[in-house]
Design a protein around this motif. Structure first.
Motif, short mmCIF file in Angstrom:
data_model
loop_
_atom_site.label_atom_id
_atom_site.label_comp_id
_atom_site.label_asym_id
_atom_site.label_seq_id
_atom_site.Cartn_x
_atom_site.Cartn_y
_atom_site.Cartn_z
N MET A 294 0.84 -1.17 0.00
CA MET A 294 0.00 0.00 0.00
C MET A 294 0.89 1.24 0.00
O MET A 294 1.82 1.36 0.80
N LEU A 295 0.62 2.14 -0.91
CA LEU A 295 1.30 3.44 -0.96
C LEU A 295 0.44 4.46 -0.24
O LEU A 295 -0.79 4.38 -0.25
N GLY A 296 1.08 5.45 0.37
CA GLY A 296 0.29 6.47 1.04
C GLY A 296 1.09 7.69 1.41
O GLY A 296 2.31 7.76 1.21
N LYS A 297 0.38 8.67 1.97
CA LYS A 297 0.99 9.91 2.45
C LYS A 297 1.18 9.82 3.96
O LYS A 297 0.31 9.32 4.67
N ASP B 178 15.22 9.29 4.34
CA ASP B 178 14.57 8.01 4.05
C ASP B 178 14.73 7.05 5.21
O ASP B 178 15.76 7.06 5.89
N GLU B 179 13.73 6.20 5.39
CA GLU B 179 13.82 5.00 6.21
C GLU B 179 13.43 3.86 5.28
O GLU B 179 12.28 3.81 4.83
N ILE B 180 14.36 2.98 4.98
CA ILE B 180 14.09 1.92 4.00
C ILE B 180 14.37 0.57 4.64
O ILE B 180 15.53 0.24 4.95
N ALA B 181 13.32 -0.21 4.86
CA ALA B 181 13.48 -1.58 5.34
C ALA B 181 13.77 -2.50 4.16
O ALA B 181 14.66 -3.34 4.21
N ASP B 182 13.00 -2.32 3.09
CA ASP B 182 13.22 -3.03 1.83
C ASP B 182 12.42 -2.30 0.76
O ASP B 182 11.81 -1.26 1.03
N MET B 183 12.41 -2.83 -0.45
CA MET B 183 11.78 -2.12 -1.58
C MET B 183 10.27 -1.96 -1.44
O MET B 183 9.67 -1.14 -2.12
N ALA B 184 9.65 -2.71 -0.54
CA ALA B 184 8.20 -2.61 -0.35
C ALA B 184 7.81 -2.02 1.00
O ALA B 184 6.63 -1.94 1.31
N ASN B 185 8.79 -1.61 1.78
CA ASN B 185 8.53 -1.04 3.11
C ASN B 185 9.50 0.11 3.37
O ASN B 185 10.67 -0.12 3.70
N TRP B 186 9.01 1.31 3.21
CA TRP B 186 9.86 2.49 3.35
C TRP B 186 9.02 3.71 3.70
O TRP B 186 7.81 3.71 3.52
N THR C 292 6.60 17.24 3.39
CA THR C 292 5.72 16.22 2.85
C THR C 292 6.38 14.86 3.07
O THR C 292 7.58 14.77 3.28
N GLY C 293 5.58 13.82 3.04
CA GLY C 293 6.12 12.49 3.22
C GLY C 293 5.27 11.43 2.56
O GLY C 293 4.04 11.59 2.44
N ARG C 294 5.91 10.38 2.13
CA ARG C 294 5.23 9.26 1.51
C ARG C 294 5.73 7.96 2.15
O ARG C 294 6.79 7.93 2.75
N PHE C 295 4.94 6.89 1.96
CA PHE C 295 5.37 5.59 2.47
C PHE C 295 4.84 4.50 1.57
O PHE C 295 3.90 4.70 0.79
N GLU C 296 5.48 3.33 1.70
CA GLU C 296 4.94 2.11 1.14
C GLU C 296 5.07 1.07 2.23
O GLU C 296 6.10 0.97 2.90
N LYS C 297 4.00 0.29 2.42
CA LYS C 297 3.99 -0.76 3.43
C LYS C 297 3.38 -2.00 2.82
O LYS C 297 2.28 -1.96 2.30
N ASN C 298 4.12 -3.07 2.90
CA ASN C 298 3.67 -4.33 2.32
C ASN C 298 2.91 -5.13 3.35
O ASN C 298 3.16 -5.18 4.49
#
Length: 152
Positions: free
Chosen positions: A1-4, A68-76, A146-152
């Motif tokens: 899921m992508l989000g703000k 950035d906080e990057i756990a992996d390509m689908a969680n950041w 501003t900020g964005r995220f992706e969470k798998n």
């Protein structure tokens, strides 16, 4: 899921991290470089030796900053802020800005370029010697974020 990210989540990312990338320009070229920083919900505090970054920010104080906080390509999570460069010149204000920065960075392993050891020495002996180049202490007064995220 992508989000703000919410404003609270943006502040959390800025608070939890200590290294980001600052983007500045002299009007002809853009310069992006990593910097160590501390965040207090109003501004970012950092320091640097004289050089291209400081010259550019003095010329054009509008900057962009990214973390950035990057756990992996689908969680950041990624945050971008815009603001204005302000050099901290007043001795008392400079001391407290450095104290805040050192308190946030001193518990972490730091590279030579982070300058934490030099900041400790300067805080202990704030006497100015003619042959020592003191780091420039500055803050970025945030005007937008501003900020964005992706969470798998």
């Amino acid at each position: 899921m992508l989000g703000k990210l919410s404003l609270d989540e943006i502040d959390q990312v800025l608070t939890n991290n200590h290294t980001g990338r600052i983007g500045c320009t002299d009007g002809e070229k853009v310069y992006i470089v990593p910097v160590s920083y501390a965040f207090n919900k109003t501004y970012l505090v950092a320091h640097s030796k004289e050089g291209m970054k400081i010259d550019m920010m003095r010329k054009r104080p509008q900057i962009c900053f990214q973390v950035d906080e990057i756990a992996d390509m689908a969680n950041w999570r990624s945050v971008v802020v815009w603001g204005n460069y302000e050099e901290v010149i007043d001795p008392k204000e400079r001391y407290y800005a450095m104290k805040f920065l050192v308190s946030r960075l001193s518990h972490m392993p730091a590279s030579e370029t982070a300058g934490v050891a030099e900041m400790h020495r300067e805080m202990e002996e704030p006497v100015v010697y003619n042959n020592i180049i003191r780091p420039v202490v500055y803050r970025i007064r945030i005007t937008e974020k501003t900020g964005r995220f992706e969470k798998n």
